[in-house]
Design an enzyme around this catalytic site. Structure first.
Site, PDB file in Angstrom:
ATOM      1  N   THR A  32      -3.904  13.576 -10.417  1.00  0.00           N
ATOM      2  CA  THR A  32      -3.373  13.472  -9.138  1.00  0.00           C
ATOM      3  C   THR A  32      -2.893  11.644  -8.639  1.00  0.00           C
ATOM      4  O   THR A  32      -3.187  10.879  -8.688  1.00  0.00           O
ATOM      5  CB  THR A  32      -3.401  14.219  -8.386  1.00  0.00           C
ATOM      6  OG1 THR A  32      -4.896  13.305  -7.464  1.00  0.00           O
ATOM      7  CG2 THR A  32      -4.472  15.362  -8.739  1.00  0.00           C
ATOM      8  N   ASP A  56      -1.414  14.424  -1.664  1.00  0.00           N
ATOM      9  CA  ASP A  56      -2.171  13.590  -0.771  1.00  0.00           C
ATOM     10  C   ASP A  56      -3.150  14.701  -0.205  1.00  0.00           C
ATOM     11  O   ASP A  56      -2.604  15.235   0.308  1.00  0.00           O
ATOM     12  CB  ASP A  56      -1.020  13.064   0.436  1.00  0.00           C
ATOM     13  CG  ASP A  56      -2.024  12.483   1.087  1.00  0.00           C
ATOM     14  OD1 ASP A  56      -2.919  12.388   1.391  1.00  0.00           O
ATOM     15  OD2 ASP A  56      -1.465  12.818   2.196  1.00  0.00           O
ATOM     16  N   ASN A  83     -11.940  10.767  -7.675  1.00  0.00           N
ATOM     17  CA  ASN A  83     -11.280   8.752  -7.290  1.00  0.00           C
ATOM     18  C   ASN A  83     -10.762   8.554  -5.963  1.00  0.00           C
ATOM     19  O   ASN A  83     -11.182   7.326  -5.844  1.00  0.00           O
ATOM     20  CB  ASN A  83     -11.096   8.471  -8.543  1.00  0.00           C
ATOM     21  CG  ASN A  83     -10.677   7.154  -8.927  1.00  0.00           C
ATOM     22  OD1 ASN A  83     -11.597   6.630  -8.671  1.00  0.00           O
ATOM     23  ND2 ASN A  83      -9.183   7.175  -8.288  1.00  0.00           N
ATOM     24  N   SER A 134     -19.078   7.289  -5.185  1.00  0.00           N
ATOM     25  CA  SER A 134     -19.045   6.768  -4.341  1.00  0.00           C
ATOM     26  C   SER A 134     -19.152   4.549  -4.276  1.00  0.00           C
ATOM     27  O   SER A 134     -18.117   4.338  -5.109  1.00  0.00           O
ATOM     28  CB  SER A 134     -20.779   6.895  -3.731  1.00  0.00           C
ATOM     29  OG  SER A 134     -21.675   6.200  -2.950  1.00  0.00           O
ATOM     30  N   TYR A 148     -16.280   1.130   6.017  1.00  0.00           N
ATOM     31  CA  TYR A 148     -16.120   1.482   4.250  1.00  0.00           C
ATOM     32  C   TYR A 148     -17.599   1.885   3.541  1.00  0.00           C
ATOM     33  O   TYR A 148     -17.270   3.098   3.332  1.00  0.00           O
ATOM     34  CB  TYR A 148     -15.257   0.253   3.810  1.00  0.00           C
ATOM     35  CG  TYR A 148     -15.773   0.822   1.496  1.00  0.00           C
ATOM     36  CD1 TYR A 148     -14.701   1.324   1.427  1.00  0.00           C
ATOM     37  CD2 TYR A 148     -16.079   0.115   0.805  1.00  0.00           C
ATOM     38  CE1 TYR A 148     -14.372   2.052  -0.188  1.00  0.00           C
ATOM     39  CE2 TYR A 148     -16.531   1.033  -0.517  1.00  0.00           C
ATOM     40  CZ  TYR A 148     -15.278   1.510  -0.642  1.00  0.00           C
ATOM     41  OH  TYR A 148     -15.730   1.213  -2.313  1.00  0.00           O
ATOM     42  N   LYS A 152     -18.539   5.487   2.017  1.00  0.00           N
ATOM     43  CA  LYS A 152     -19.584   6.049   0.847  1.00  0.00           C
ATOM     44  C   LYS A 152     -20.542   6.636   1.602  1.00  0.00           C
ATOM     45  O   LYS A 152     -21.060   7.455   0.922  1.00  0.00           O
ATOM     46  CB  LYS A 152     -19.711   4.674   0.432  1.00  0.00           C
ATOM     47  CG  LYS A 152     -17.996   4.334   0.083  1.00  0.00           C
ATOM     48  CD  LYS A 152     -17.278   5.242  -1.482  1.00  0.00           C
ATOM     49  CE  LYS A 152     -16.269   5.364  -1.976  1.00  0.00           C
ATOM     50  NZ  LYS A 152     -15.581   5.949  -2.215  1.00  0.00           N
ATOM     51  N   THR A 183     -10.437  -4.828  -9.989  1.00  0.00           N
ATOM     52  CA  THR A 183      -9.656  -3.756  -9.956  1.00  0.00           C
ATOM     53  C   THR A 183      -9.022  -3.735  -8.616  1.00  0.00           C
ATOM     54  O   THR A 183      -8.743  -5.485  -8.077  1.00  0.00           O
ATOM     55  CB  THR A 183     -10.151  -2.219  -9.874  1.00  0.00           C
ATOM     56  OG1 THR A 183     -10.469  -2.558  -8.708  1.00  0.00           O
ATOM     57  CG2 THR A 183     -10.649  -2.127 -10.684  1.00  0.00           C
TER      58      THR A 183
END
Length: 272
Positions: A32, A56, A83, A134, A148, A152, A183
Site C-alpha cells: 500500500t 491513506d 509500517n 515501533s 514521535y 510509538k 532511510t
C-alpha cells in the site's frame, strides 16, 4: 510454500525494501501507498506477485475496504507489516496542534485501523502474524522527538494488549524496534516544527549526540525481517540495529535503580 504479506507504507524506506525482499524470494505482497505510482517499479519488476493498493491509513473505511480487497486477491494474508508512519521533530512546546494530531493520527490511529481490519481475516484463517513497526524511541524518549516517542509508546502498549487478546486465535504479534537507519525518515519524510530560540541549546545538544556510525544500513534489516516472518515462534519484540539493545538496556537499568530507591515510598502509597 510462499507467504502472502501485506505491507503498509511500501512506497519508500523499510516498507519498499522489505516488500522487494519478499518478492525476490517468490512471496506474494500486497503493497500500500498513498500514491499508486510510487509502486510502479515493484509492479514492473515482479508483475503479478505484487498487488498495489492506494491507501491513506488515516481513512478507516478505506483501510477496511483495502484489506478486504487484498484478502480476496491473495486468498489469505499470512503476515501484516504495519509500517506506515513518519517522524516529527520538535520540542514539545514548539509542536503545533496540527502537527501533533497528524503524528498521532497516522502513527497510532492509522496503525490501529489496519490492525482492526486484519483481525477478522486472521481469526477466520486461525493464524497470522502482525508485525508492528515501533522504534527504540517507543521505549524511551529523547529531547526534540517527544511526540514521535509518544506515538510509538502508544503502539507498544496497544500491541502488548493485542498479543494477549489474539493468542487464542493463533495470531502472533511482534513489535519491531529499530534504532536509527539511513532511510529518509529523518530527511524528506520528516516533519519539523518551527524552532524557538529558547530551545536552540536543546537542538544543538541533540545534533551533537548523533554519530554517523549509530545509523544502520537499511538493507541489512531485510534478512532479519525474513527470518522473523519465517519463525514459527516469533519474539514479542525485536530490536533492529546494534545500537538499540545496549542503549535500551542501560535506560531500563537506570529506571530500575530509581524505582528501587523509591520502593518504600511507593509501597506506603498503597495504604493498608
Amino acid at each position: 510454500m510462499g507467504k502472502t504479506i501485506l505491507i503498509t507504507g511500501a512506497s519508500k524506506g523499510f516498507g519498499k525494501l522489505w516488500a522487494k525482499s519478499f518478492l525476490e524470494r517468490g512471496d506474494k505482497v500486497a503493497a500500500t501507498a498513498r500514491k499508486l505510482s510510487d509502486l510502479d517499479d515493484l509492479v514492473q519488476e515482479f508483475g503479478d506477485l505484487v498487488t498495489p493498493i492506494q491507501l491513506d491509513v488515516n481513512d478507516r473505511n478505506a483501510v477496511f475496504e483495502a484489506l478486504k480487497y487484498a484478502n480476496a486477491t491473495l486468498g489469505r494474508i499470512d503476515v501484516l507489516i504495519n509500517n506506515a508512519g513518519f517522524g516529527l521533530f520538535g520540542a514539545i512546546e514548539e509542536t503545533t496542534e496540527e502537527e501533533a494530531r497528524q503524528q498521532i493520527d497516522t502513527n497510532v490511529f492509522g496503525l490501529l485501523w489496519v490492525t482492526q481490519a486484519i483481525l477478522p481475516i486472521m481469526r477466520n484463517q486461525g493464524s497470522g502474524h502482525i508485525i508492528q513497526l515501533s522504534s527504540a524511541l517507543g521505549l524511551t524518549g529523547v529531547a526534540t522527538l517527544g511526540i514521535y516517542s509518544a506515538s510509538k509508546f502508544a503502539v507498544e502498549g496497544l500491541s502488548e494488549a493485542l498479543a494477549a487478546e489474539v493468542e487464542e486465535f493463533g495470531i502472533k504479534v511482534t513489535l519491531l524496534e529499530p534504532n536509527g537507519f539511513t532511510t529518509d525518515w529523518a530527511g524528506p519524510s520528516a516533519v519539523k516544527s518551527k524552532p524557538m530560540a529558547e530551545y536552540q541549546a536543546v537542538h544543538d545538544a541533540f545534533q551533537s549526540s548523533v554519530k554517523p556510525e549509530d545509523y544502520g544500513d537499511p538493507a541489512a534489516t531485510a534478512p532479519a525481517v525474513l527470518e522473523l516472518v519465517d519463525n514459527d515462534n516469533p519474539p514479542s519484540r525485536l530490536f533492529l540495529g546494534k545500537v538499540a539493545y545496549p542503549w535500551i538496556k542501560s535506560v531500563y537499568e537506570n529506571k530500575l535503580e530509581v524505582w528501587e530507591g523509591w520502593k518504600d515510598v511507593s509501597a506506603s502509597a498503597h495504604g493498608k
